[in-house]
Design a protein around this motif. Structure first.
Motif, short mmCIF file in Angstrom:
data_model
loop_
_atom_site.label_atom_id
_atom_site.label_comp_id
_atom_site.label_asym_id
_atom_site.label_seq_id
_atom_site.Cartn_x
_atom_site.Cartn_y
_atom_site.Cartn_z
N LYS A 102 72.80 44.70 58.47
CA LYS A 102 71.39 44.32 58.44
C LYS A 102 71.22 42.80 58.54
N ILE A 103 72.10 42.04 57.89
CA ILE A 103 72.00 40.58 57.97
C ILE A 103 72.30 40.10 59.38
N ARG A 104 73.33 40.65 60.01
CA ARG A 104 73.63 40.26 61.40
C ARG A 104 72.45 40.55 62.32
N ALA A 105 71.87 41.73 62.15
CA ALA A 105 70.74 42.11 63.00
C ALA A 105 69.52 41.23 62.72
N GLY A 106 69.35 40.84 61.44
CA GLY A 106 68.20 40.01 61.08
C GLY A 106 68.32 38.58 61.58
N ILE A 107 69.55 38.06 61.65
CA ILE A 107 69.74 36.69 62.12
C ILE A 107 69.81 36.62 63.64
N GLN A 108 70.49 37.57 64.25
CA GLN A 108 70.63 37.62 65.71
C GLN A 108 71.15 36.30 66.27
N ASP A 109 72.27 35.83 65.71
CA ASP A 109 72.84 34.57 66.14
C ASP A 109 73.46 34.74 67.54
N PRO A 131 77.35 34.89 61.46
CA PRO A 131 76.16 34.03 61.50
C PRO A 131 76.06 33.04 60.34
N LEU A 132 76.89 33.22 59.30
CA LEU A 132 76.87 32.29 58.17
C LEU A 132 78.05 31.33 58.22
N ALA A 133 78.77 31.29 59.33
CA ALA A 133 79.88 30.34 59.48
C ALA A 133 79.36 28.93 59.30
N GLY A 134 80.10 28.12 58.53
CA GLY A 134 79.66 26.76 58.24
C GLY A 134 78.87 26.63 56.96
N SER A 135 78.49 27.77 56.38
CA SER A 135 77.75 27.76 55.11
C SER A 135 78.72 27.95 53.95
N HIS A 136 78.49 27.23 52.89
CA HIS A 136 79.28 27.36 51.67
C HIS A 136 78.37 27.95 50.59
N ILE A 137 78.63 29.17 50.21
CA ILE A 137 77.76 29.89 49.27
C ILE A 137 78.57 30.38 48.09
N VAL A 138 78.15 30.01 46.89
CA VAL A 138 78.83 30.40 45.66
C VAL A 138 78.09 31.59 45.04
N LYS A 142 82.52 38.27 54.99
CA LYS A 142 82.56 39.03 56.26
C LYS A 142 81.58 38.44 57.29
N LEU A 143 80.61 37.66 56.81
CA LEU A 143 79.63 37.03 57.69
C LEU A 143 80.03 35.59 58.02
N GLY A 144 81.21 35.18 57.59
CA GLY A 144 81.72 33.87 57.94
C GLY A 144 81.49 32.79 56.92
#
Length: 500
Positions: free
Chosen positions: A171-178, A185-192, A210-212
């Motif tokens: 659902k996140i991949r489909a919502g972002i549509q990078d 689609p979250l590659a480059g993001s650092h999330i704790v 799994k989303l990078g």
């Protein structure tokens, strides 16, 4: 304690582990009786078929195994097939009635949310959604309706969290549509992620990674029902401070925190600012209103007046309703049924339910929805904080609880609230809020400064909570002073907290 005393609105909760100060109230006998009543409810109210399957899952609580074993024995004796999904979240348990390969007629989540380790409880679902208060009434009243089937039900082991996590990832991949990297689609993001040793640790490893995303610095992901680090509660100051420390120490872009069973969530931004309570509602409201212009946002009664203006300025409408996550969800459903579009129901505590997600209060889906917008903001050189720049923050706020000592606490408290209306009418600078669904909400002006406060009865306890906000430093103390003046006349309301 009687069986009925375990009912807590649309949930069931009790003490499941004996301590020096507490006896067990959620006993094997009572758990078995609830299972019997649940089976009766499925047969007579939900008109379930001859062969019924019920999914059972649990969070990290130490008493989960005992309760699961009793539920399983009683349900299978009644001829119900049990699907044991193991460690799960509350929203995932509902999805066990929806996912292909599961499609259970009902589900039981063993959890007591953020309560101390010695508590546990049950949340019940069918394909129509969560059980209502009146459903729990029926279950309790039919707890002796024993039916021993000629053929016992079966037990199947079938983990659920991996399926649920994969669903969120999709659902996140489909919502972002990078267009550059659809898979990550979250590659480059650092999330704790801070899971508080509840059931939400999977979100870091099975969703974000799994989303990078880089999830370095995520903490308390391991399920541990002793909750040794902090209370798993996004509405708790200590828990939010722990997440803030982790975000700043790891120079992360974002921090995410869940409660024990992941039906609530909150966020800390890269600067360590908490996006919970009113700011969290503002973030998800801004996102929803971009997609559904003009929609009505249903909240509980304790939200800020500034939030109402924020939503209105975005072209939406805030509809303040009663406290209780089932109350705000059911009100949003009612509004839709009567022709008023409502895409979001959310409490200050972090319970959030979106129409597009079955109006299921799902902390993980709430964060997924926010991440969809967050990824696009990053590409624009912006951050989540940019969505709430126009949300005014009060200079002073507080929340206190006045204990009601009277034996008939509800009648005594309601009478005091009614008298307070008359007191307001005679006091300069206090004015009744004309549109209010719960308790007595007052707007302040003049000597009190611009602000508001709400007196209401607790849903279940002999307590009168008071929420206060003021745009003037020291304004809350002025409001407390006038409240103290009023409550002097009520010997059976302990107003000592107004003096602190």
């Amino acid at each position: 304690m009687a069986l009925k005393d375990l009912q807590n609105g649309s949930d069931i909760r009790g003490i499941a582990i004996e301590t020096d100060k507490h006896d067990v109230t959620l006993t094997d006998e009572y758990v078995s009786a609830i299972a019997i009543g649940f089976a009766a409810w499925l047969r007579h109210v939900k008109k379930a078929g001859e062969r019924v399957s019920v999914a059972i899952g649990h969070d990290s609580r130490l008493s989960a195994g005992r309760i699961k074993d009793v539920l399983t024995a009683s349900l299978t004796r009644s001829g119900i097939d049990v699907v044991d999904v193991g460690l799960a979240t509350t929203p995932a348990m509902f999805m066990a009635t929806q996912y292909d390969g599961y499609t259970c007629e009902a589900a039981i989540m063993i959890t007591a949310s953020h309560l101390p380790y010695f508590y546990n409880g049950l949340k019940l679902f069918t394909r129509d959604g969560g059980a209502e208060h009146e459903d729990i009434d029926f279950i309790m009243e039919n707890a002796d309706a024993v039916v021993v089937a000629k053929t016992a039900g079966t037990v199947t082991q079938k983990p659920l969290l991996q399926k649920y996590a994969a669903d969120l990832v999709g659902k996140i991949r489909a919502g972002i549509q990078d267009a550059t990297d659809f898979e990550n689609p979250l590659a480059g993001s650092h999330i704790v992620v801070d899971a508080g040793n509840g059931a939400g640790g999977f979100f870091a490893t099975e969703v974000l990674a799994k989303l990078g995303a880089d999830v370095t610095g995520s903490q308390f992901l391991e399920p541990d029902g002793r909750f040794p680090n902090h209370i798993p509660n996004p509405d708790n100051n200590e828990a939010m401070a722990s997440l803030k420390e982790a975000v700043l120490a790891n120079k992360a872009d974002l921090g995410v925190i869940f409660d024990t069973d992941v039906d609530r969530a909150a966020i800390v931004d890269r600067d360590g600012e908490s996006l919970n309570r009113n700011p969290l509602i503002a973030v998800i409201s801004a996102i929803v209103l971009e997609e559904y212009p003009g929609t009505t946002i249903v909240t509980d009664s304790t939200t800020s007046t500034h939030l109402e203006k924020f939503i209105a300025d975005l072209g939406g409408k805030q509809h303040r309703f009663k406290r209780g996550y089932r109350n705000v969800i059911n009100e949003a459903i009612r509004l839709n049924d009567t022709g008023t579009p409502s895409e979001l129901a959310i409490e200050v505590s972090g319970h959030a339910a979106l129409k597009e997600n079955y109006f299921l209060d799902d902390g993980a889906y709430l964060i997924a929805k926010i991440l969809m917008r967050y990824a696009k903001l990053r590409k624009e050189g912006k951050d989540l904080a940019d969505l709430t720049r126009d949300l005014k923050v009060p200079a002073d706020n507080d929340e206190i609880r006045l204990s009601i000592l009277a034996s008939n606490f509800k009648a005594y408290g309601l009478a005091a609230l009614e008298d307070f209306r008359g007191f307001v009418a005679k006091t300069d600078g206090l004015e009744l809020e004309p549109v209010n669904q719960e308790g007595v909400r007052i707007n302040t002006s003049g000597a009190f400064g611009n602000g508001w406060f709400l007196l209401r009865m607790s849903l279940h306890e002999p307590v009168m909570p008071v929420n206060l906000e003021s745009d003037e430093v020291g304004g809350v103390e002025k409001i407390k002073a006038v409240l103290e003046e009023f409550f002097v006349g009520y010997a059976e309301i302990d107003s000592a907290s107004l003096k602190k």
